[in-house]
Design an enzyme around this catalytic site. Sequence first.
Site, PDB file in Angstrom:
ATOM      1  N   CYS A 184      -1.424   6.090   9.056  1.00  0.00           N
ATOM      2  CA  CYS A 184      -1.737   4.791   8.458  1.00  0.00           C
ATOM      3  C   CYS A 184      -2.861   5.014   7.457  1.00  0.00           C
ATOM      4  CB  CYS A 184      -2.127   3.781   9.542  1.00  0.00           C
ATOM      5  SG  CYS A 184      -3.500   4.334  10.581  1.00  0.00           S
ATOM      6  N   ARG A 190       0.837  -1.201   0.000  1.00  0.00           N
ATOM      7  CA  ARG A 190       0.000   0.000   0.000  1.00  0.00           C
ATOM      8  C   ARG A 190       0.872   1.252   0.000  1.00  0.00           C
ATOM      9  NH1 ARG A 190      -4.763   0.181   4.231  1.00  0.00           N
ATOM     10  NH2 ARG A 190      -5.375   1.913   2.869  1.00  0.00           N
TER      11      ARG A 190
END
Length: 297
Positions: A242, A184
Amino acid sequence: MGGVAAFSRPLVSTSDLSTALGGPNPPVVLDTRWSLGGPPGREAYAAGHVPGAVFVDLDTELAAPAGTGVGGRHPLPEPADLQRALRAAGVRTGVPVVVYDADNGSVAARAWWLLRWAGHSDVAVLDGGFAAWVADGGAVSTEAARPGAGDIEVRPGGMPVLDAEGAAELAGAGLLLDARAPERYRGEVEPVDPRAGHVPGAVNAPFAGHVGVDGRWLGPAALAERFAGLGAVVGEPVGAYCGSGVTAASVVLALEVAGISSTAAPAALFAGSWSAWSADPGRPVATGDAPGGAARG
């Protein structure tokens, strides 16, 4: 038990929690089990939990309703709403709190961080979570807890919070850690948010790296070595983000365990995280392994 002197803050072992629960002044225990895409954590709680633990829902009690822009997918809750939820869970001034999730602490850390942000310093995360509790022979209950009324006063400001501007500045002038999985971070996949990639200048520090093969947290020395390899230096500004501001809280916790930050000078949290950053088309995005990556608007 006054304070959490018997605990090795900000993590507590299953044996220490068991001892504390059998003492005359047990801590409040919060169950925060949750997983992206389900099943609901409340179902896991109903199937079995630490005796006396109160279930607290990440989506509805530890976050404001999801939105776009600065809030992201798990915005910080309004202080009055958080106070209401914590009081309903029996959190009281001066009484220690232990938080656990399924295993690695990545979700429990959100509650730990929120309690610290709210001004409640006596809080720890159960090392290894419910999985460790069961593995170590801890008692399990299916009876829903009925906590007494709490009296916590939520006073925001106990932990530093970054907005997008602050995150961009820290990525350039200090160290901004990205807690997401490497794929990611690199921008190869993005299962949830509008755009793939990372904040330009951010360094990848996957939260999964906090735990060992046994599912328990690494020790302070091992964590310090890991963060040193990522460029973290005691006394220098550091923050974390995050996907939605949840698992990054475990990076903040890990930095404290490692001695890189402290209760007096904690690491900062970009609360909106990637969900907020990527929703703003005016924010640049970097891809690839390098912090600067291949930036694009």
